[in-house]
Write a protein that holds these residues in place. Structure first.
Motif, PDB file in Angstrom:
ATOM      1  N   MET A   1      44.291 -10.623 -28.304  1.00  0.00           N
ATOM      2  CA  MET A   1      43.973 -10.783 -26.855  1.00  0.00           C
ATOM      3  C   MET A   1      45.507 -11.355 -26.479  1.00  0.00           C
ATOM      4  N   ARG A   2      45.593 -12.962 -26.488  1.00  0.00           N
ATOM      5  CA  ARG A   2      46.365 -12.940 -25.743  1.00  0.00           C
ATOM      6  C   ARG A   2      47.149 -12.655 -25.368  1.00  0.00           C
ATOM      7  N   ILE A   4      48.167  -9.278 -24.049  1.00  0.00           N
ATOM      8  CA  ILE A   4      47.750  -8.971 -22.979  1.00  0.00           C
ATOM      9  C   ILE A   4      48.405  -9.503 -21.909  1.00  0.00           C
ATOM     10  N   THR A   5      47.809  -9.997 -21.223  1.00  0.00           N
ATOM     11  CA  THR A   5      48.259 -11.113 -20.451  1.00  0.00           C
ATOM     12  C   THR A   5      49.750 -11.548 -20.098  1.00  0.00           C
ATOM     13  N   ASP A   8      51.847  -8.214 -19.947  1.00  0.00           N
ATOM     14  CA  ASP A   8      51.341  -8.178 -18.274  1.00  0.00           C
ATOM     15  C   ASP A   8      52.780  -9.657 -17.717  1.00  0.00           C
ATOM     16  N   ARG A  11      56.062  -7.684 -18.714  1.00  0.00           N
ATOM     17  CA  ARG A  11      56.514  -6.850 -17.101  1.00  0.00           C
ATOM     18  C   ARG A  11      56.956  -6.533 -15.952  1.00  0.00           C
ATOM     19  N   ARG A 215      45.260 -12.152  -1.621  1.00  0.00           N
ATOM     20  CA  ARG A 215      44.244 -12.494  -2.385  1.00  0.00           C
ATOM     21  C   ARG A 215      42.758 -11.628  -2.179  1.00  0.00           C
ATOM     22  N   ASN A 218      42.502  -8.063  -2.693  1.00  0.00           N
ATOM     23  CA  ASN A 218      42.153  -8.176  -4.116  1.00  0.00           C
ATOM     24  C   ASN A 218      40.823  -8.096  -3.878  1.00  0.00           C
ATOM     25  N   ILE A 219      40.122  -9.468  -2.649  1.00  0.00           N
ATOM     26  CA  ILE A 219      38.625  -9.162  -3.041  1.00  0.00           C
ATOM     27  C   ILE A 219      37.742  -8.037  -2.024  1.00  0.00           C
ATOM     28  N   MET A 221      38.775  -4.767  -2.388  1.00  0.00           N
ATOM     29  CA  MET A 221      38.778  -3.682  -3.341  1.00  0.00           C
ATOM     30  C   MET A 221      37.362  -3.733  -3.768  1.00  0.00           C
ATOM     31  N   LEU A 222      36.826  -4.944  -4.483  1.00  0.00           N
ATOM     32  CA  LEU A 222      36.174  -4.638  -4.894  1.00  0.00           C
ATOM     33  C   LEU A 222      34.392  -4.240  -3.875  1.00  0.00           C
ATOM     34  N   GLY A 275      50.419  -2.594 -11.996  1.00  0.00           N
ATOM     35  CA  GLY A 275      48.914  -2.444 -11.520  1.00  0.00           C
ATOM     36  C   GLY A 275      48.788  -2.393 -10.638  1.00  0.00           C
ATOM     37  N   SER A 276      46.863  -3.067 -10.758  1.00  0.00           N
ATOM     38  CA  SER A 276      46.647  -2.747  -8.984  1.00  0.00           C
ATOM     39  C   SER A 276      46.505  -4.506  -8.487  1.00  0.00           C
ATOM     40  N   ASP A 277      46.769  -5.745  -8.943  1.00  0.00           N
ATOM     41  CA  ASP A 277      46.833  -6.319  -8.481  1.00  0.00           C
ATOM     42  C   ASP A 277      47.136  -6.808  -7.160  1.00  0.00           C
ATOM     43  N   ARG A 279      48.159  -8.781  -5.535  1.00  0.00           N
ATOM     44  CA  ARG A 279      49.260 -10.481  -5.473  1.00  0.00           C
ATOM     45  C   ARG A 279      50.582 -10.355  -6.176  1.00  0.00           C
TER      46      ARG A 279
ATOM     47  N   SER B  87      32.045  -1.443  -8.159  1.00  0.00           N
ATOM     48  CA  SER B  87      32.662  -0.443  -9.037  1.00  0.00           C
ATOM     49  C   SER B  87      34.392  -1.610  -8.368  1.00  0.00           C
ATOM     50  N   ALA B  88      34.941  -1.719  -9.241  1.00  0.00           N
ATOM     51  CA  ALA B  88      36.559  -2.466  -9.557  1.00  0.00           C
ATOM     52  C   ALA B  88      37.265  -1.834  -9.852  1.00  0.00           C
ATOM     53  N   PRO B  89      38.996  -1.515  -9.892  1.00  0.00           N
ATOM     54  CA  PRO B  89      39.642  -0.921 -10.148  1.00  0.00           C
ATOM     55  C   PRO B  89      39.687  -1.713 -11.835  1.00  0.00           C
ATOM     56  N   ASP B  91      41.973  -1.422 -14.001  1.00  0.00           N
ATOM     57  CA  ASP B  91      42.725  -2.698 -14.723  1.00  0.00           C
ATOM     58  C   ASP B  91      42.674  -3.968 -14.109  1.00  0.00           C
ATOM     59  N   TYR B 100      37.853 -14.927  -8.898  1.00  0.00           N
ATOM     60  CA  TYR B 100      37.038 -13.982  -7.869  1.00  0.00           C
ATOM     61  C   TYR B 100      36.375 -14.630  -6.875  1.00  0.00           C
ATOM     62  N   PHE B 134      40.535 -11.072 -22.703  1.00  0.00           N
ATOM     63  CA  PHE B 134      41.473 -10.674 -21.083  1.00  0.00           C
ATOM     64  C   PHE B 134      42.013  -9.147 -21.928  1.00  0.00           C
ATOM     65  N   ARG B 136      40.821  -5.147 -19.946  1.00  0.00           N
ATOM     66  CA  ARG B 136      40.593  -4.699 -18.786  1.00  0.00           C
ATOM     67  C   ARG B 136      38.896  -4.177 -18.792  1.00  0.00           C
ATOM     68  N   TRP B 149      30.248  -9.188 -14.691  1.00  0.00           N
ATOM     69  CA  TRP B 149      29.997  -9.277 -13.055  1.00  0.00           C
ATOM     70  C   TRP B 149      29.255 -10.657 -12.765  1.00  0.00           C
TER      71      TRP B 149
END
Lengths: 333, 258
Positions: A1-2, A4-5, A8, A11, A215, A218-219, A221-222, A275-277, A279, B87-89, B91, B100, B134, B136, B149
């Protein structure tokens, strides 16, 4: 699990390092290439103040301001595109959508054609045209909230309307069109320290504003409902960020003309990589925007030397096929 | 104690009035479901209560204060709302989405504090997502995504959670997973839940109070035994049914419209 971040973060680190290296490389390559041959050694001697001959003049007063202006133009356009793509929740959004291109184009062309002896007014006219048009589009599209689709449709309609005026100008004053061609295609030819000073405040404002805004992007985009549920004053934030994007793009086109595709493809490439973050997307887009314009402008200067292409033409050569590739990708998925 | 209420609420889209003069109040620590046919105003009511939609008349009160006098973030610290299938991206990692939820507690430049981190941690544990943090969003199943959510809304630390059809598009297993989670949060943390539900039997099983709407008005309001009767179901949905009481919960078998 670890992992993955961690991957990120890795990268991002790699991309950041690569970006800064590319930026430095682009700078050096751009400084030493051109009609006057300047070696890396000359460059070092000039920067350290040892050498002060004609080459010094070429480097310090012709190439350097042009490179820096180009980099800032790229940063501003990329930031503008990245903000708009998030606010409009549309990966194909670019500064043209909020009317920057059409507004700047018409105002600048009107000055160049109708007041040919006042060409020093082109940058402020383009800036005002771009910003006023984006304000008009925003208020035309506003209906209890700025809905992305309404904004895009209003933008398309107003762009067509202003385009009609531009076409009329080119037909009625066909003898004077020649002088507008370079500007309309986007060119960094002959940029001086004055232009650096013109665009620098907006670049700083943009980096600062987009840095804070990331920031909120990002919000946003929800979705508007979720964002409001999270306590975001959605309409106020959208308005401020859209206006920031319009200012950034207006400042870029006012010094470099209608430089297309940077605002569209740079945030897009960046998103594919990190990616889409927002920040991370925002600062990385800024760096890549600078890199791409520096390289494109270097190519524009040397590919057909001694003739110079407008940098916008080089961008379109690269940008248009990439845009088509994006379209085919998004229609498949 | 009634801490959340709406008074003479009317609302609509453009000239079309969807909600007509609704007055309701909600007690702390209960689960209530809003049911009714399509277009009856259920979602509109929920949106008004969560101030996603400005009512054309009337007021929503939180602890006796009108929410129209409160700031967006002040409301968000007390009221969590999730629209239908958000909905959200794809990734976004789960822990970022949950983080958030801390937005209403943050100022523009304030950093993520220890308290924020602990709240996010708690929200992920409460929703059973601690091992998926972790992953997505795009890698989760439908039920897990809905739980993510909900975890985001929990990180707001709301007193009341408004949910618009939290079980849409989920299979029966995931529907139960989500509703049992809400039930658990209700009993363990006293979270008040108001949700719009299409499935009458699930609504009756998981909520102590059913509010039946029709044509923008509240037709019936009470416990499942009062609201779910054969006559009422016919009045609300124009569907014939038989009522079955089993193991302390009430369910309806639908027989058809003819």
């Amino acid at each position: 699990m670890r992992e993955i971040t961690d991957s990120d973060a890795k990268r991002r680190l790699m991309t950041g390092a690569a970006g800064l290296m590319l930026l430095a490389a682009g700078f050096v390559v751009s400084v030493i290439t051109g009609t006057v041959d300047i070696s890396v050694g000359d460059m070092a001697r000039i920067f350290t103040g040892v050498q002060t001959d004609g080459m010094y003049h070429v480097l310090m007063n012709i190439r350097l301001p042009r490179i820096i202006t180009g980099a800032f133009v790229g940063v501003n356009l990329a930031l503008s595109g990245a903000i708009l793509q998030a606010v409009l929740k549309n990966p194909l959004a670019d500064p043209g959508i909020v009317g920057v291109t059409a507004g700047a184009g018409l105002f600048a062309m009107a000055v160049m054609i109708l007041l040919p002896s006042f060409t020093h007014l082109v940058p402020p006219a383009a800036f005002i045209g771009a910003f006023v048009t984006s304000l008009v589009i925003y208020f035309l599209a506003y209906d209890g909230g700025a809905h992305p689709l309404r904004l895009i449709l209003a933008g398309v309609a107003l762009a067509a309307f202003l385009g009609a005026f531009m076409s009329s100008l080119t037909v009625l004053y066909s003898d004077r069109v020649q002088g507008t061609v370079n500007w309309m295609a986007g060119s960094l030819s002959g940029k001086s320290w004055i232009h650096v000073k013109m665009i620098l405040p907006y670049t700083l404002l943009g980096l600062f504003g987009a840095g804070i805004g990331a920031r909120y992007l990002n919000i946003l985009m929800l979705g508007d409902d979720v964002a409001r549920g999270l306590g975001l004053s959605v309409e106020r934030v959208k308005f401020m960020l859209t206006m920031l994007a319009a200012l950034l793009a207006a400042s870029a086109v006012s010094v470099a003309g209608l430089l297309g595709f940077v605002g569209l493809i740079v945030p897009h490439i960046t998103r594919l990589i990190i990616g889409s973050d927002n920040r991370f997307l925002i600062p990385f887009s800024a760096v890549f925007g600078g890199i791409i314009v520096i390289f494109a402008d270097t190519a524009a200067r040397v590919v057909f030397a001694p003739y110079e292409l407008p940098v916008g033409v080089v961008m379109a050569f690269v940008g248009a096929p990439f845009f088509l590739y994006l379209l085919s990708r998004s229609s498949r998925s | 104690m009634n801490f959340f209420a709406c008074e003479n609420l009317s609302a609509g889209y453009g000239r079309k009035e969807v909600l007509k003069n609704i007055t309701l109040s909600f007690e702390k620590g209960r689960i209530a479901s809003v049911i009714g046919p399509n277009g009856s105003g259920k979602s509109t009511l929920l949106k008004c209560m969560g101030r996603l939609l400005k009512p054309s008349a009337g007021c929503v009160y939180l602890d006796g204060r009108s929410i129209s006098s409160m700031t967006d973030s002040a409301i968000a610290r007390s009221v969590g709302i999730l629209p239908q299938s958000p909905s959200a991206p794809g990734d976004i990692p789960v822990h970022c989405l949950v983080a958030y939820g801390r937005n209403p507690h943050k100022k523009a430049l304030s950093s993520f504090t220890k308290e924020d981190r602990e709240t996010v941690e708690w929200a992920m544990h409460a929703t059973g997502l601690q091992d998926k943090r972790f992953l997505r969003l795009g890698q989760l199943s439908g039920g897990e995504r809905q739980r993510a959510w909900i975890a985001m809304a929990l990180a707001q630390r709301p007193q009341i959670l408004l949910l618009d059809e939290p079980t849409t598009y989920l299979d029966i297993h995931h529907q139960f997973e989500v509703l049992e989670l809400l039930e658990k949060l209700n009993t363990s943390c006293g979270l008040t839940v108001v949700m719009v539900m299409h499935d009458l039997n699930l609504a009756s099983k998981f909520s102590g109070r059913l509010i039946a709407m029709k044509d923008g008005q509240v037709l019936l309001d009470g416990c499942a035994e009062e609201v779910l009767t054969e006559e009422n179901i016919f009045d609300i949905f124009r569907v014939k049914s038989r009522i079955v009481d089993m193991d302390g919960s009430r369910a309806a078998m639908y027989m058809g419209v003819a």
